[in-house]
Enzyme design. Structure first.
Site, PDB file in Angstrom:
ATOM      1  N   HIS B 237     -22.813  37.754   9.263  1.00 39.40           N
ATOM      2  CA  HIS B 237     -23.507  36.296   9.042  1.00 39.40           C
ATOM      3  C   HIS B 237     -23.741  35.491   9.807  1.00 39.40           C
ATOM      4  O   HIS B 237     -23.878  36.658  10.919  1.00 39.40           O
ATOM      5  CB  HIS B 237     -21.511  36.492   9.358  1.00 39.40           C
ATOM      6  CG  HIS B 237     -21.038  34.646   8.820  1.00 39.40           C
ATOM      7  ND1 HIS B 237     -21.486  34.619   9.771  1.00 39.40           N
ATOM      8  CD2 HIS B 237     -20.593  34.558   7.464  1.00 39.40           C
ATOM      9  CE1 HIS B 237     -21.226  32.867   9.230  1.00 39.40           C
ATOM     10  NE2 HIS B 237     -20.482  33.333   8.286  1.00 39.40           N
ATOM     11  N   ARG B 257     -22.485  24.425   9.002  1.00 37.55           N
ATOM     12  CA  ARG B 257     -23.072  24.033   8.786  1.00 37.55           C
ATOM     13  C   ARG B 257     -23.036  23.059   7.680  1.00 37.55           C
ATOM     14  O   ARG B 257     -23.903  21.740   7.123  1.00 37.55           O
ATOM     15  CB  ARG B 257     -24.089  25.334   8.600  1.00 37.55           C
ATOM     16  CG  ARG B 257     -24.487  26.011   9.601  1.00 37.55           C
ATOM     17  CD  ARG B 257     -25.278  26.655   9.413  1.00 37.55           C
ATOM     18  NE  ARG B 257     -24.433  27.893   9.238  1.00 37.55           N
ATOM     19  CZ  ARG B 257     -24.466  28.709   8.687  1.00 37.55           C
ATOM     20  NH1 ARG B 257     -25.940  29.373   7.278  1.00 37.55           N
ATOM     21  NH2 ARG B 257     -23.533  30.026   8.446  1.00 37.55           N
TER      22      ARG B 257
END
Lengths: 249, 604
Positions: B237, B257
């Site tokens: 990740h 994000r």
């Protein structure tokens, strides 16, 4: 304050089971940002691989590593060593309210038994499943619960008076509130909350709210509104007469 | 066998995260007597840590979405190595599974119109992730747990399964394990067994995974004669915490994000604009102005007329870009890059949409994310590889053995899109439960097994206690993790992989001689000593597969083979088996042929 300048920390950890045990001292090195759980893990890796302790996420999301640190009920994964004075010995004990299995691990199965008594959401027939974020907010607060059982541990009804047969404890009153206050719920659990789950035992000392790592306002937002609803139903004379006249519940 | 505590069920589910719980609910609802066996307490499995959301083409936040688009995005994100039938079923069935959770009491965040809100995530064309702030996994596991306890499922908490027992015909007969609390052995007899044990992340040093992720189910299947697929694909990740050391690897949701957070290097450049791969050209914003316009539209619940920011590229792409920045000397002080949401959203919005991120940084890193950027770097998070299963039934090659969730392979191909794991759990958990129950109903009784096999396994499990000399299992585990991090991490080379195989050989010898103190009651050192065997076998499966695949694709990057080779490797999956001799072998197999109508969807 304990800082990571080649310092060491000394922990005093309960080693034993429900028949007894003793506080055992271990010293490990401190790294920056370390939490109590890291220190416990370091003890396992360096001194006592057989020492028992529960943990999973190490980020305050699963509620597995509850313990009493210097007497305060906490998640060990969120308790930083720099909260403590340099040279201070940190004591770590298992939760007091539940029987000890080994070292820091308690038998919390009673809590799971309570949860299985509580039924599921009873959605309104034919609902379109539309409701606002504002309505969601109210129950989402309760659904933040990570089942660390710290609230159960500090509740004096359970901890000091051991009324586990009569009172489900704050965790499960929160769960009941999350169902009762769900915007689309059609169920009615008030009589059970009063008679079976023992809400009357809570005398609003708010100890549960204080220790909640998720900052759920357990007493004010969950327990008191449930108590009010019960009072309205059972002890409000106007409502009582109205029910008698109309035959409504 | 009277010597050991024995329970008998139609269906035995191993693992109680999202997939295991969903499988048990389905099996039980179908009338099967169902056991749910888990290593932790109920509700603590890794699903609880999932943050960002569950992907499903509900078309609630954007009515242009459809299963077809979800299928296309999933295949593209997986670089077309996915088992197409799994991706198809997943895209088609996820919406129904999410709505079902809502009916069971899950309270997802709402849109302005009162429907299920959906958030944007990397690689998803439309806002597709139903979520609850940044604690979606908790909501899911609690909902399933509360539903499950009313289904008559027998839950066995804190038991670890070590071995799948089979009959003479090779059909599953039961599972042998031990109670963590007492150390006593226990046998769960069953007509069907469902593996739902999650992943393998504890083989790496920097990981977002908990102690439970020790490759149990992967190894149980391999040892029982099953196959693994796509083992070389391990997802790092892009955004784990990098500082302080004690939380290195802890996950920061992609939701940061999705809510407008941007990635910057030490020169304050948004480097993702320079990292848009060819296959995504034209789909992402090319200027900061365009990216900002997209965020502003999304935040105010408008349909954006701009393309999405490149920070929302797929995870493999973002993780590699971060690594490149750090290597080029443009990293943050503690070896990551900066993730900034403070300059993009108001403090109130950040606290509302990302409460646990706010809390996590404040408490663990003394960083206020509403005012300061976070430091982030890649962390081992998920394995696309897993047990090979039939797409429809989730049955493995071993009769009566099923697998669902992260332990099953094939759904995600070379790279998983964020949000597709939670939906994978409920779509295939349900299917595994349904077909396991059906399989059990067709059999009159649980098969018998060889008592000697049980005795041999029991003896093997107790061996570490008998040793006079030997290493601490924690030391061997740490060395394995550091080695895998260094040699079988985000970027790989032949030299490193060959050297890793040699290291695994040496670690095996050390693991075979670890010594344990204390007794069998709740003894984490002993538990780890046993887990080393699974982790070593699966580390080898990953390493051998990574060595064989001489190309770069999705989460697998070979420095010595930087190109994506669609002609050869793009047409093949790698399959791992364990030979009679105990050797781990990997072979290539052609991808299944996709029907024309699905091919058309991908072309669009």
């Amino acid at each position: 304050m304990i800082e990571a300048t080649n310092q060491q920390v000394t922990l005093e950890i309960f080693r034993g089971d429900d028949d007894g045990g003793e506080m055992t001292e271990y010293t490990v090195e401190v790294q920056e940002g370390m939490v109590v759980l890291d220190a416990v893990h370091a003890v396992q890796a360096q001194h006592a691989p057989e020492m028992a302790c529960r943990w999973n996420c190490k980020a305050g999301k699963c509620g597995s590593c509850s313990a009493e640190v210097n007497g305060h009920p906490k998640l060990m994964c969120m308790d930083r060593l720099d909260n403590y004075e340099a040279g201070e010995t940190i004591s770590v004990r298992p939760l007091k309210t539940f029987p000890v299995i080994k070292d820091l691990v308690c038998d919390v199965s009673w809590n799971f038994e309570q949860n299985s008594r509580i039924g599921q959401l009873q959605p309104r027939q034919g609902t379109d499943w539309l409701f606002t974020q504002r309505e969601a907010d109210r129950v989402q607060e309760f659904r933040k619960c990570i089942e660390c059982f710290l609230c159960q541990n500090v509740c004096h009804v359970l901890r000091d008076h051991d009324r586990k047969d009569d009172f489900v404890g704050p965790r499960f009153l929160v769960r009941l509130a999350s169902l009762e206050m769900h915007p689309l719920d059609d169920g009615d659990r008030l009589d059970e909350i009063k008679d079976e789950y023992g809400i009357g035992y809570c005398n609003i000392t708010k100890c549960c709210t204080e220790v909640c790592p998720e900052s759920i306002t357990i007493t004010d937002n969950a327990i008191i509104p449930l108590k009010e609803r019960i009072v309205d139903r059972h002890y409000d004379p106007v409502a009582w007469i109205w029910r008698k006249l109309t035959g409504q519940k | 066998m009277d010597k050991y505590e024995t329970h008998e069920h139609d269906v035995v589910v191993i693992g109680a995260g999202g997939a295991g719980l969903r499988a048990a609910i389905e099996a039980s609802a179908a009338g099967a007597k169902t056991a749910l066996v888990c290593k932790s307490l109920l509700g603590k499995a890794h699903t609880v840590m999932a943050e960002g959301g569950v992907a499903a083409a509900l078309a609630s936040a954007d009515n242009r979405d459809s299963w077809q688009t979800h299928f296309r995005d999933t295949m593209k994100g997986g670089k077309y190595l996915n088992q197409y039938r799994m991706a198809e079923l997943h895209a088609q069935e996820a919406p129904e599974r999410v709505r079902e959770l809502q009916e069971w009491g899950a309270v997802f965040d709402r849109t302005h119109r009162g429907g299920l809100n959906q958030r944007n995530f990397g690689g998803h064309t439309y806002p597709r992730l139903a979520h609850v702030g940044d604690r979606t996994g908790l909501e899911m596991i609690r909902t399933l747990q509360d539903q499950g306890v009313h289904q008559g499922i027998d839950v066995f908490m804190e038991a670890t399964v070590r071995h799948i027992l089979k009959d003479d015909d090779g059909h599953v007969a039961g599972a042998l394990g031990y109670w963590r609390e007492s150390g006593r052995f226990v046998i769960f007899r069953g007509k069907s067994i469902v593996l739902a044990t999650g992943g393998i992340g504890r083989c790496w040093d920097i990981t977002s995974n908990s102690w439970e992720y020790t490759a149990d189910g992967h190894a149980l299947a391999l040892w029982a004669g099953g196959e693994l697929i796509d083992s070389e694909f391990v997802q790092f990740h892009p955004t784990g915490m990098v500082w302080p050391p004690s939380v290195k690897g802890t996950l920061i949701t992609e939701g940061v994000r999705g809510e407008g957070g941007v990635l910057k290097n030490s020169e304050q450049e948004r480097f993702m604009f320079d990292n848009i791969p060819e296959m995504f050209q034209g789909e992402y914003a090319e200027t900061e102005e365009e990216a900002t316009r997209w965020v502003e539209a999304v935040v105010s619940d408008q349909r954006p007329d701009a393309r999405r920011p490149p920070e929302l590229l797929t995870r493999d792409v973002v993780a590699r870009a971060i690594r490149r920045e750090v290597r080029a000397g443009r990293g943050s002080p503690h070896g990551g890059v900066f993730l900034d949401i403070a300059s993009k959203r108001s403090p109130e919005a950040i606290k509302r949409k990302l409460p646990s991120m706010y809390h996590q940084f404040k408490e663990l890193a003394n960083v206020d994310i509403t005012a300061q950027p976070m430091e982030v770097g890649p962390t081992c998070h998920y394995t696309m590889g897993g047990v090979r299963v039939d797409a429809d039934s989730q049955e493995t090659g071993v009769p009566g053995l099923f697998a669902a969730g992260e332990v099953a392979g094939g759904m995600h191909g070379a790279n998983r899109l964020g949000g597709n794991s939670l939906s994978d759990l409920i779509v295939f958990g349900k299917r595994a439960g349904e077909f396991a129950a059906q399989h059990a109903a067709e059999r009159s009784a649980a098969s018998s097994f060889d008592d000697n096999e049980v005795e041999q396994q029991a003896e093997k499990m107790l061996a570490p206690f008998g040793r006079e000399q030997g290493e601490n299992p924690y030391t061997v585990h740490n060395d394995l993790r550091n080695m895998m991090q260094e040699k079988v991490g985000i970027v790989r080379t032949e030299d490193d992989l060959v050297s890793a195989l040699e290291d695994i050989g040496r670690l095996r010898e050390r693991a075979a001689t670890v010594k344990i103190g204390g007794n069998i009651g709740f003894n984490p050192g002993w538990h780890l000593a046993l887990d080393l065997e699974n982790m070593l076998d699966i580390s080898e499966a990953v390493t051998r597969s990574a060595l064989l695949r001489e190309e770069s694709r999705g989460a697998h990057t070979r420095e010595d083979f930087p190109e994506t080779d669609d002609e050869t490797w793009g047409q093949q999956n790698l399959v791992t088996t364990r030979e009679e001799s105990g050797e781990i072998a990997v072979r290539a197999e052609p991808l299944p042929e996709m029907p024309d109508e699905l091919k058309e969807l991908i072309k669009e």
